[in-house]
Write a protein that holds these residues in place. Structure first.
Motif, mmCIF file in Angstrom:
data_model
loop_
_atom_site.group_PDB
_atom_site.id
_atom_site.type_symbol
_atom_site.label_atom_id
_atom_site.label_comp_id
_atom_site.label_asym_id
_atom_site.label_seq_id
_atom_site.Cartn_x
_atom_site.Cartn_y
_atom_site.Cartn_z
ATOM 1 N N GLU A 127 1.547 5.543 4.061
ATOM 2 C CA GLU A 127 2.076 5.817 2.721
ATOM 3 C C GLU A 127 1.931 4.576 1.854
ATOM 4 O OE1 GLU A 127 5.613 8.367 1.377
ATOM 5 O OE2 GLU A 127 6.441 6.334 1.459
ATOM 6 N N MET A 128 1.407 4.778 0.661
ATOM 7 C CA MET A 128 1.256 3.698 -0.294
ATOM 8 C C MET A 128 2.048 4.047 -1.552
ATOM 9 S SD MET A 128 -2.153 2.347 -2.294
ATOM 10 C CE MET A 128 -2.368 3.994 -2.946
ATOM 11 N N ILE A 129 2.964 3.165 -1.922
ATOM 12 C CA ILE A 129 3.707 3.326 -3.170
ATOM 13 C C ILE A 129 2.834 2.792 -4.300
ATOM 14 C CG2 ILE A 129 5.815 2.779 -4.413
ATOM 15 C CD1 ILE A 129 6.198 4.499 -1.912
ATOM 16 N N ASN A 130 2.637 3.609 -5.334
ATOM 17 C CA ASN A 130 1.772 3.209 -6.442
ATOM 18 C C ASN A 130 2.541 2.308 -7.404
ATOM 19 O OD1 ASN A 130 -0.383 3.035 -8.214
ATOM 20 N ND2 ASN A 130 0.140 4.928 -9.270
ATOM 21 N N PRO A 142 -8.139 -5.964 -13.691
ATOM 22 C CA PRO A 142 -7.716 -6.057 -12.287
ATOM 23 C C PRO A 142 -6.426 -5.286 -12.062
ATOM 24 C CG PRO A 142 -7.125 -8.047 -13.456
ATOM 25 C CD PRO A 142 -7.873 -7.180 -14.438
ATOM 26 N N THR A 143 -6.252 -4.793 -10.876
ATOM 27 C CA THR A 143 -4.991 -4.196 -10.466
ATOM 28 C C THR A 143 -4.487 -4.967 -9.270
ATOM 29 O OG1 THR A 143 -6.072 -2.625 -8.986
ATOM 30 C CG2 THR A 143 -5.697 -1.918 -11.253
ATOM 31 N N VAL A 144 -3.250 -4.746 -8.924
ATOM 32 C CA VAL A 144 -2.622 -5.473 -7.832
ATOM 33 C C VAL A 144 -2.329 -4.506 -6.698
ATOM 34 C CG1 VAL A 144 -0.631 -6.850 -7.141
ATOM 35 C CG2 VAL A 144 -1.626 -7.149 -9.405
ATOM 36 N N GLY A 145 -2.731 -4.875 -5.496
ATOM 37 C CA GLY A 145 -2.447 -4.055 -4.325
ATOM 38 C C GLY A 145 -1.234 -4.587 -3.583
ATOM 39 N N TYR A 146 -0.394 -3.691 -3.082
ATOM 40 C CA TYR A 146 0.794 -4.073 -2.330
ATOM 41 C C TYR A 146 0.716 -3.464 -0.940
ATOM 42 C CZ TYR A 146 2.780 -5.527 -6.787
ATOM 43 O OH TYR A 146 2.998 -6.146 -7.984
ATOM 44 N N LEU A 147 1.023 -4.272 0.056
ATOM 45 C CA LEU A 147 0.996 -3.824 1.445
ATOM 46 C C LEU A 147 2.365 -4.066 2.048
ATOM 47 C CD1 LEU A 147 -0.669 -2.795 3.893
ATOM 48 C CD2 LEU A 147 -1.196 -5.189 4.382
ATOM 49 N N THR A 148 3.019 -2.998 2.507
ATOM 50 C CA THR A 148 4.343 -3.087 3.121
ATOM 51 C C THR A 148 4.240 -2.663 4.578
ATOM 52 O OG1 THR A 148 5.443 -2.620 1.019
ATOM 53 C CG2 THR A 148 6.741 -2.311 3.024
ATOM 54 N N LYS A 149 4.605 -3.565 5.471
ATOM 55 C CA LYS A 149 4.477 -3.295 6.900
ATOM 56 C C LYS A 149 5.647 -3.928 7.653
ATOM 57 C CE LYS A 149 0.392 -1.213 7.105
ATOM 58 N NZ LYS A 149 0.169 0.107 7.742
ATOM 59 N N PRO A 150 5.994 -3.344 8.821
ATOM 60 C CA PRO A 150 6.989 -4.000 9.684
ATOM 61 C C PRO A 150 6.354 -5.154 10.449
ATOM 62 C CG PRO A 150 6.220 -1.973 10.703
ATOM 63 C CD PRO A 150 5.569 -2.036 9.344
ATOM 64 N N ILE A 151 7.169 -6.131 10.767
ATOM 65 C CA ILE A 151 6.692 -7.297 11.507
ATOM 66 C C ILE A 151 7.877 -7.886 12.260
ATOM 67 C CG2 ILE A 151 7.111 -9.020 9.723
ATOM 68 C CD1 ILE A 151 4.386 -10.214 10.381
ATOM 69 N N LEU A 184 2.994 8.749 -8.053
ATOM 70 C CA LEU A 184 4.110 7.973 -7.510
ATOM 71 C C LEU A 184 3.745 7.314 -6.187
ATOM 72 C CD1 LEU A 184 7.073 10.436 -8.191
ATOM 73 C CD2 LEU A 184 6.205 8.606 -9.657
ATOM 74 N N ALA A 185 3.083 8.057 -5.313
ATOM 75 C CA ALA A 185 2.741 7.553 -3.978
ATOM 76 C C ALA A 185 1.586 8.370 -3.425
ATOM 77 C CB ALA A 185 3.947 7.613 -3.051
ATOM 78 N N VAL A 186 0.994 7.852 -2.361
ATOM 79 C CA VAL A 186 -0.122 8.521 -1.697
ATOM 80 C C VAL A 186 0.080 8.453 -0.190
ATOM 81 C CG1 VAL A 186 -2.624 8.617 -1.357
ATOM 82 C CG2 VAL A 186 -1.695 7.877 -3.566
ATOM 83 N N ASN A 187 -0.067 9.590 0.484
ATOM 84 C CA ASN A 187 -0.136 9.649 1.949
ATOM 85 C C ASN A 187 -1.573 9.926 2.358
ATOM 86 O OD1 ASN A 187 3.022 11.214 1.931
ATOM 87 N ND2 ASN A 187 2.615 9.214 2.800
ATOM 88 N N TYR A 188 -2.032 9.269 3.418
ATOM 89 C CA TYR A 188 -3.390 9.506 3.888
ATOM 90 C C TYR A 188 -3.467 9.218 5.384
ATOM 91 C CZ TYR A 188 -3.552 4.430 3.159
ATOM 92 O OH TYR A 188 -3.276 3.086 3.181
ATOM 93 N N PHE A 189 -4.291 9.993 6.088
ATOM 94 C CA PHE A 189 -4.506 9.790 7.518
ATOM 95 C C PHE A 189 -5.835 10.428 7.887
ATOM 96 C CE2 PHE A 189 -2.402 13.847 7.123
ATOM 97 C CZ PHE A 189 -3.000 14.663 8.081
ATOM 98 N N SER A 190 -6.305 10.139 9.100
ATOM 99 C CA SER A 190 -7.611 10.628 9.516
ATOM 100 C C SER A 190 -7.634 10.809 11.028
ATOM 101 C CB SER A 190 -8.715 9.662 9.083
ATOM 102 O OG SER A 190 -9.971 10.060 9.609
ATOM 103 N N ASP A 191 -8.355 11.844 11.478
ATOM 104 C CA ASP A 191 -8.611 12.045 12.901
ATOM 105 C C ASP A 191 -9.987 11.519 13.298
ATOM 106 O OD1 ASP A 191 -10.275 13.850 11.687
ATOM 107 O OD2 ASP A 191 -9.480 15.637 12.701
ATOM 108 N N GLY A 192 -10.631 10.789 12.404
ATOM 109 C CA GLY A 192 -11.955 10.257 12.666
ATOM 110 C C GLY A 192 -13.075 11.145 12.146
ATOM 111 N N GLU A 193 -12.741 12.399 11.854
ATOM 112 C CA GLU A 193 -13.729 13.337 11.333
ATOM 113 C C GLU A 193 -13.418 13.755 9.906
ATOM 114 O OE1 GLU A 193 -13.961 16.593 14.013
ATOM 115 O OE2 GLU A 193 -14.736 15.405 15.680
ATOM 116 N N THR A 194 -12.130 13.896 9.599
ATOM 117 C CA THR A 194 -11.702 14.328 8.264
ATOM 118 C C THR A 194 -10.639 13.381 7.743
ATOM 119 O OG1 THR A 194 -12.113 16.642 8.844
ATOM 120 C CG2 THR A 194 -10.764 16.223 6.904
ATOM 121 N N LEU A 195 -10.781 12.965 6.509
ATOM 122 C CA LEU A 195 -9.773 12.161 5.832
ATOM 123 C C LEU A 195 -8.920 13.092 4.987
ATOM 124 C CD1 LEU A 195 -8.669 9.310 4.993
ATOM 125 C CD2 LEU A 195 -10.250 9.460 3.058
ATOM 126 N N LYS A 196 -7.624 13.074 5.205
ATOM 127 C CA LYS A 196 -6.692 13.925 4.473
ATOM 128 C C LYS A 196 -5.788 13.049 3.614
ATOM 129 C CE LYS A 196 -6.576 17.594 7.978
ATOM 130 N NZ LYS A 196 -7.056 18.672 7.098
#
Length: 402
Positions: free
Chosen positions: A45-48, A342-351, A72-84
């Motif tokens: 999930e990416m918050i725009n 230019p636009t700014v990209g944000y990456l939110t991850k657990p660590i 507002l946001a985008v969800n995306y995932f892939s099984d290696g054959e199709t990007l949803k």
């Protein structure tokens, strides 16, 4: 007779060479085919953060910049054959009865730009493909374009009027879904995506872009100074850190949240408090943590869960105008934005921040630490004292002898 035998043997050798070459070539082809598959990954999930419209052509935004093109946001995932992908919108288009979808001058696009080779020098400003769904006249169509660095574009695939989105089922109510067959873009192993919405009315168009995202999705890494953080029971320590993503960008941390049990997030000011560790974020950029270990904390290795947001560079691009419906052509410079933005990209991850709790110092350890800190000074002082004492003793003895 011997010549015939030699001829037969040579034929066998030649046949064997061709046979092994055929097997080898088949193996190589299989390996290449296998290696060309795209990576699969779980839902992201990416918050725009870039919720700003840009006038891509025309000079009026009348009847444009509506909430159903506000991402507002985008969800995306892939099984290696199709990007949803799913674009979550500020509102569904069914909520706007004053918008005439039967008018062919009104069009709405939801799509994504694809940098299939992770090279900003190829494609149109880095984007090699443009895949989008278009709502026009009450019908939905999908298009896949190949883009060139020359500004040219060519239609690779399309599906016209494949559904009626405005029905009682509530389709497109606050979100839009689309699937991309990755074989249509040659199954890239590493690629970048930029999602967008476009809305046009007559001769005017506005677009909204997200930041670029990397496939496979990057992770965050943390390094501390010292590399291994060890704190004794009953003591505290200030730990400076560095956080960056696996994409290679240096850290530009904009937020750090300390996560507790049951996925509860605590405010930065309150810190992360548990029965075993007390952690406070003293500074976000560059990161600085204060870690306090109570005396009763059991010995062991602890992982402090963090949720970190970093800023990564990104640049949006403009593709062909949606008003052009052809198998190919060239992007009209009149329809482009006057300058790149230019636009700014944000990456939110657990660590996780790893801390080792060790036993308090014994008397022997305290003496060693004391001597390691002050031993050289004491040695110098003692040496000077002994030297002065020896000189005084020598002088006294010489006086007695005289």
């Amino acid at each position: 007779m011997s010549k015939k035998i030699i001829t037969i043997n040579l034929s066998v050798i030649v046949f064997s060479l061709f046979f092994f070459a055929w097997i080898l070539s088949g193996t190589l082809v299989y390996q290449v085919t296998y290696a060309s598959s795209s990576p699969s990954f779980e839902i992201q999930e990416m918050i725009n953060e870039n919720r700003e419209w840009f006038q891509t052509y025309g000079n009026s935004d009348l009847n444009l910049k509506n909430n159903y093109t506000d991402i507002l946001a985008v969800n995306y995932f892939s099984d290696g054959e199709t990007l949803k992908a799913t674009l979550w919108l500020n509102a569904g288009i069914n909520n706007y009865t004053n918008f005439s979808f039967k008018n062919p001058l009104n069009k709405i696009n939801y799509g994504m730009l694809i940098d299939a080779d992770s090279n900003t020098e190829t494609g149109y400003r880095g984007a090699d493909y443009d895949f989008y769904v278009e709502l026009s006249g009450g019908n939905l169509s999908a298009y896949l374009y190949l883009l060139s660095s020359t500004g040219g574009y060519r239609l690779l695939d399309s599906k016209i009027d494949f559904t009626e989105p405005l029905d009682d089922s509530g389709a497109f109510l606050g979100s839009v879904d689309f699937d991309l067959d990755l074989s249509s873009i040659n199954n890239p192993s590493n690629y970048n995506l930029l999602f967008y919405s476009a809305e046009s009315f007559q001769f005017n168009e506005v677009r909204q872009f997200t930041s670029w995202v990397n496939i496979p999705p990057p992770t965050l890494q943390i390094t501390t100074s010292p590399g291994e953080v060890s704190i004794r029971q009953g003591e505290s320590l200030m730990v400076p850190a560095r956080i960056k993503s696996t994409t290679g960008f240096s850290n530009d941390v904009v937020n750090i949240t300390l996560s507790g049990d049951n996925n509860l997030d605590y405010a930065i000011a309150s810190g992360f408090n548990s029965s075993e560790l007390i952690v406070n974020v003293e500074r976000i950029q560059p990161p600085l943590f204060e870690i306090e270990i109570p005396k009763e904390t059991p010995l062991g290795i602890y992982s402090i869960p963090l949720v970190v947001t970093i800023r990564e560079p990104s640049e949006a691009v403009i593709t062909k105008p949606i008003s052009v419906e052809s198998l190919g052509g060239k992007v009209d410079p009149e329809f482009e934005i006057a300058k790149e933005y230019p636009t700014v990209g944000y990456l939110t991850k657990p660590i996780n921040l790893t801390v080792t709790v060790i036993a308090p110092m014994s008397t022997n350890d305290q003496f060693k630490e004391f001597w390691g800190t002050y031993g050289s000074f004491i040695g110098i002082f003692a040496g000077g004292f002994i030297g002065a004492f020896a000189k005084d003793l020598f002088d006294r003895r010489r006086k007695k002898e005289n």
